[in-house]
Motif scaffolding. Sequence first.
Motif, PDB file in Angstrom:
ATOM      1  N   SER A   6       0.804  -1.223   0.000  1.00 46.88           N
ATOM      2  CA  SER A   6       0.000   0.000   0.000  1.00 46.88           C
ATOM      3  C   SER A   6       0.839   1.277   0.000  1.00 46.88           C
ATOM      4  N   LEU A   7       2.153   1.176   0.145  1.00 43.78           N
ATOM      5  CA  LEU A   7       2.962   2.384   0.331  1.00 43.78           C
ATOM      6  C   LEU A   7       3.659   2.886  -0.930  1.00 43.78           C
ATOM      7  N   GLY A   8       4.210   1.985  -1.748  1.00 41.99           N
ATOM      8  CA  GLY A   8       5.034   2.434  -2.884  1.00 41.99           C
ATOM      9  C   GLY A   8       4.366   2.237  -4.225  1.00 41.99           C
ATOM     10  N   ASN A   9       3.044   2.054  -4.219  1.00 45.43           N
ATOM     11  CA  ASN A   9       2.351   1.773  -5.494  1.00 45.43           C
ATOM     12  C   ASN A   9       2.241   3.037  -6.354  1.00 45.43           C
ATOM     13  N   ALA A  10       1.548   2.913  -7.487  1.00 51.32           N
ATOM     14  CA  ALA A  10       1.553   4.009  -8.463  1.00 51.32           C
ATOM     15  C   ALA A  10       0.610   5.160  -8.104  1.00 51.32           C
ATOM     16  N   GLY A  11      -0.196   4.990  -7.076  1.00 52.53           N
ATOM     17  CA  GLY A  11      -1.001   6.126  -6.581  1.00 52.53           C
ATOM     18  C   GLY A  11      -2.182   6.517  -7.449  1.00 52.53           C
ATOM     19  N   LEU A  12      -2.586   5.629  -8.362  1.00 53.50           N
ATOM     20  CA  LEU A  12      -3.719   5.985  -9.232  1.00 53.50           C
ATOM     21  C   LEU A  12      -5.049   5.613  -8.579  1.00 53.50           C
ATOM     22  N   ILE A  13      -5.994   6.519  -8.679  1.00 52.49           N
ATOM     23  CA  ILE A  13      -7.368   6.238  -8.261  1.00 52.49           C
ATOM     24  C   ILE A  13      -8.133   6.068  -9.566  1.00 52.49           C
ATOM     25  N   VAL A  14      -8.580   4.819  -9.802  1.00 52.94           N
ATOM     26  CA  VAL A  14      -8.948   4.471 -11.172  1.00 52.94           C
ATOM     27  C   VAL A  14     -10.401   4.020 -11.363  1.00 52.94           C
ATOM     28  N   PRO A  15     -11.348   4.941 -11.315  1.00 55.73           N
ATOM     29  CA  PRO A  15     -12.708   4.567 -11.698  1.00 55.73           C
ATOM     30  C   PRO A  15     -12.738   3.919 -13.087  1.00 55.73           C
ATOM     31  N   SER A  16     -11.778   4.287 -13.944  1.00 52.53           N
ATOM     32  CA  SER A  16     -11.776   3.748 -15.313  1.00 52.53           C
ATOM     33  C   SER A  16     -11.484   2.249 -15.355  1.00 52.53           C
ATOM     34  N   HIS A  17     -10.927   1.680 -14.285  1.00 53.53           N
ATOM     35  CA  HIS A  17     -10.558   0.253 -14.328  1.00 53.53           C
ATOM     36  C   HIS A  17     -11.781  -0.616 -14.035  1.00 53.53           C
ATOM     37  N   ILE A  18     -12.665  -0.695 -14.999  1.00 54.49           N
ATOM     38  CA  ILE A  18     -13.877  -1.471 -14.779  1.00 54.49           C
ATOM     39  C   ILE A  18     -13.774  -2.872 -15.371  1.00 54.49           C
TER      40      ILE A  18
ATOM     41  N   GLU B  77     -12.380  10.957 -15.111  1.00 59.98           N
ATOM     42  CA  GLU B  77     -12.794  10.690 -13.724  1.00 59.98           C
ATOM     43  C   GLU B  77     -11.653  10.164 -12.855  1.00 59.98           C
ATOM     44  N   ASP B  78     -10.547   9.742 -13.475  1.00 58.26           N
ATOM     45  CA  ASP B  78      -9.444   9.186 -12.682  1.00 58.26           C
ATOM     46  C   ASP B  78      -8.713  10.284 -11.917  1.00 58.26           C
ATOM     47  N   ALA B  79      -7.965   9.876 -10.927  1.00 60.54           N
ATOM     48  CA  ALA B  79      -7.264  10.840 -10.077  1.00 60.54           C
ATOM     49  C   ALA B  79      -5.950  10.202  -9.620  1.00 60.54           C
ATOM     50  N   HIS B  80      -5.151  10.946  -8.888  1.00 60.52           N
ATOM     51  CA  HIS B  80      -3.957  10.339  -8.297  1.00 60.52           C
ATOM     52  C   HIS B  80      -3.621  11.004  -6.968  1.00 60.52           C
ATOM     53  N   LEU B  81      -2.767  10.327  -6.201  1.00 58.52           N
ATOM     54  CA  LEU B  81      -2.382  10.827  -4.880  1.00 58.52           C
ATOM     55  C   LEU B  81      -1.058  10.175  -4.479  1.00 58.52           C
ATOM     56  N   SER B  82      -0.539  10.627  -3.335  1.00 56.37           N
ATOM     57  CA  SER B  82       0.680  10.002  -2.806  1.00 56.37           C
ATOM     58  C   SER B  82       0.267   8.931  -1.798  1.00 56.37           C
ATOM     59  N   PRO B  83       0.454   7.635  -2.149  1.00 52.17           N
ATOM     60  CA  PRO B  83      -0.040   6.587  -1.251  1.00 52.17           C
ATOM     61  C   PRO B  83       0.658   6.581   0.116  1.00 52.17           C
ATOM     62  N   SER B  84       1.976   6.858   0.136  1.00 49.05           N
ATOM     63  CA  SER B  84       2.675   6.798   1.439  1.00 49.05           C
ATOM     64  C   SER B  84       2.193   7.935   2.334  1.00 49.05           C
TER      65      SER B  84
ATOM     66  N   THR C  55       3.027   8.488 -12.612  1.00 45.08           N
ATOM     67  CA  THR C  55       2.233   9.388 -11.764  1.00 45.08           C
ATOM     68  C   THR C  55       3.082  10.506 -11.177  1.00 45.08           C
ATOM     69  N   PRO C  56       2.679  11.752 -11.401  1.00 44.74           N
ATOM     70  CA  PRO C  56       3.350  12.845 -10.690  1.00 44.74           C
ATOM     71  C   PRO C  56       2.925  12.787  -9.218  1.00 44.74           C
ATOM     72  N   MET C  57       3.902  12.923  -8.312  1.00 39.35           N
ATOM     73  CA  MET C  57       3.597  12.721  -6.896  1.00 39.35           C
ATOM     74  C   MET C  57       4.341  13.729  -6.056  1.00 39.35           C
TER      75      MET C  57
ATOM     76  N   MET D  38      -4.636  -4.882  -8.724  1.00 41.41           N
ATOM     77  CA  MET D  38      -4.104  -3.582  -9.159  1.00 41.41           C
ATOM     78  C   MET D  38      -4.974  -2.418  -8.710  1.00 41.41           C
ATOM     79  N   MET D  39      -6.024  -2.709  -7.903  1.00 41.78           N
ATOM     80  CA  MET D  39      -6.982  -1.653  -7.551  1.00 41.78           C
ATOM     81  C   MET D  39      -7.107  -1.446  -6.046  1.00 41.78           C
ATOM     82  N   GLY D  40      -6.164  -1.963  -5.274  1.00 46.15           N
ATOM     83  CA  GLY D  40      -6.329  -1.941  -3.817  1.00 46.15           C
ATOM     84  C   GLY D  40      -6.320  -0.545  -3.227  1.00 46.15           C
ATOM     85  N   LEU D  41      -5.497   0.332  -3.802  1.00 41.34           N
ATOM     86  CA  LEU D  41      -5.498   1.710  -3.297  1.00 41.34           C
ATOM     87  C   LEU D  41      -6.856   2.345  -3.624  1.00 41.34           C
ATOM     88  N   SER D  42      -7.242   2.239  -4.887  1.00 38.86           N
ATOM     89  CA  SER D  42      -8.497   2.858  -5.332  1.00 38.86           C
ATOM     90  C   SER D  42      -9.692   2.376  -4.517  1.00 38.86           C
TER      91      SER D  42
END
Length: 417
Positions: free
Chosen positions: A41-53, A192-199, A299-301, A381-385
């Motif tokens: 959960s800490l070093g992943n790509a930080g994507l919040i992906v509603p698009s991953h359906i 609709e997708d977003a991103h964040l810093s998971p750590s 991902t820009p973080m 691949m969607m655990g953060l989201s």
Amino acid sequence: MKKIVIVGGGIIGFCTAWYCRQAGHEVVLLERGSPQRDCCSLGNAGLIVPSHIVPLAAPGMVSMGFKMMWNPESPFYIKPRISAELFDWGIKFVRACNPEHVKRAAPLLRDLNFASKRLFEEFAVLPGMDFGFVKKGCLNLCKTEARLHEEAELAEFSRGLGMPAEVLSADEVRRLDPGVDMNILGAVFFPEDAHLSPSRFMAQLTDRVADAGVEIRWQTEVIDWTRDGDRIHAARTNSGEVAGDEFVVAGGSWSPRLIRKLGVRLPLQAGKGYSLTVEKPVQLPQLSYIFTEARLAVTPMLGALRFGGTMEIAGLDLSVNPARVRGIANSAGHYFPAFPPETFAGIPAWRGLRPCSPDGLPYIGRAKAVQNLWVGTGHAMMGLSLGPITGQVIAQMLSGDRPTIDVTLLDPDRYEV
Ligand SMILES: Cc1cc2nc3c(=O)[nH]c(=O)nc-3n(C[C@H](O)[C@H](O)[C@H](O)COP(=O)(O)OP(=O)(O)OC[C@H]3O[C@@H](n4cnc5c(N)ncnc54)[C@H](O)[C@@H]3O)c2cc1C
């Protein structure tokens, strides 16, 4: 009010702790690592992906995986080994790669993803929460006609389910994010997708959870259980027993090991992925990206730029495979020419194990063989989201409430015969 014992301090464990506490329960979270631990959960790509359906198990995945297997730098690999669990998982994965499964799963993944994004929006306005949440969308970049065609089909399928998606030319993409050079043919834009810093999100969530009154026990590993008939009485840890009314296993890729001791079988394989973070990038994109042919997320973080990808099914092995990391470094510059392989020299590779179910859907719910055992894992691949909605749904169900989203399809017992 019940006493809830949660095992695992990744995003699923902490989100579950948050929502169980909000529902008024007494909560203890057991994590075998220290506050400085590493986990997926800490070093992943930080994507919040509603698009991953579309789940990981989808038509075309088997042949694509088979082709990629033979290239040591490719983003997909299954390490051949004699393992009944791997064989069983593989059979179930192949069976799930069909259009009916995608049709069934996509609306549920859409609803879970949208709901989870809304919960991130709620977190973002809590005091002390500032985790680099950017809601500008994600661009799936393509270099080849064939790939752009596939992505355009995905865009049409997504729009059919109410998910905005737009096919863009290379020039249109450049106009959206003018600060980065790109060598591409076109893209699909998912606004609709977003991103964040998971750590940062995890660190701030940990503080909020502790402030809310959850007892967090670090360096506490659950090694077994004490049972009372068909109920768990206590989790047995390296530092004594922890009794409770309800037990939630959110141990990521280690979850099957934990619940096998209770006679519950959970088909799950760890899918190792890597990320490389360029702390001072020569160009900083404003949006997040997926390099589709290379299967790489970018991902820009908080001023840095993270490149993450690969899926290595190689058991619970956390070692770094230099060839896969080289694969990431070598493919970045094909899309963003300002990032040739030398960019990544000396950057330590982070690795994490994604918990992957064979049908690409998480396991969320109660395991029927044990009255008070709940499971939250398998998000691949969607655990953060999906972390926040998973925590909220588990908290609702174990409080005896109807979950806001029907998660019958995610039943942890779905492979039981
Ligand atoms: C390279 C890469 C990129 C990714 N990018 C994204 C992305 O952009 N967006 C997205 O949504 N997802 C992404 N993911 C997936 C996401 O990171 C995972 O799905 C998610 O982190 C899984 O969270 P978890 O809480 O289930 O597991 P973990 O984060 O693995 O947490 C499990 C925790 O349980 C603890 N534990 C295990 N056993 C025990 C025990 N017996 N006792 C006590 N504690 C125990 C472990 O120490 C660990 O801390 C990515 C993954 C990778 C590898």
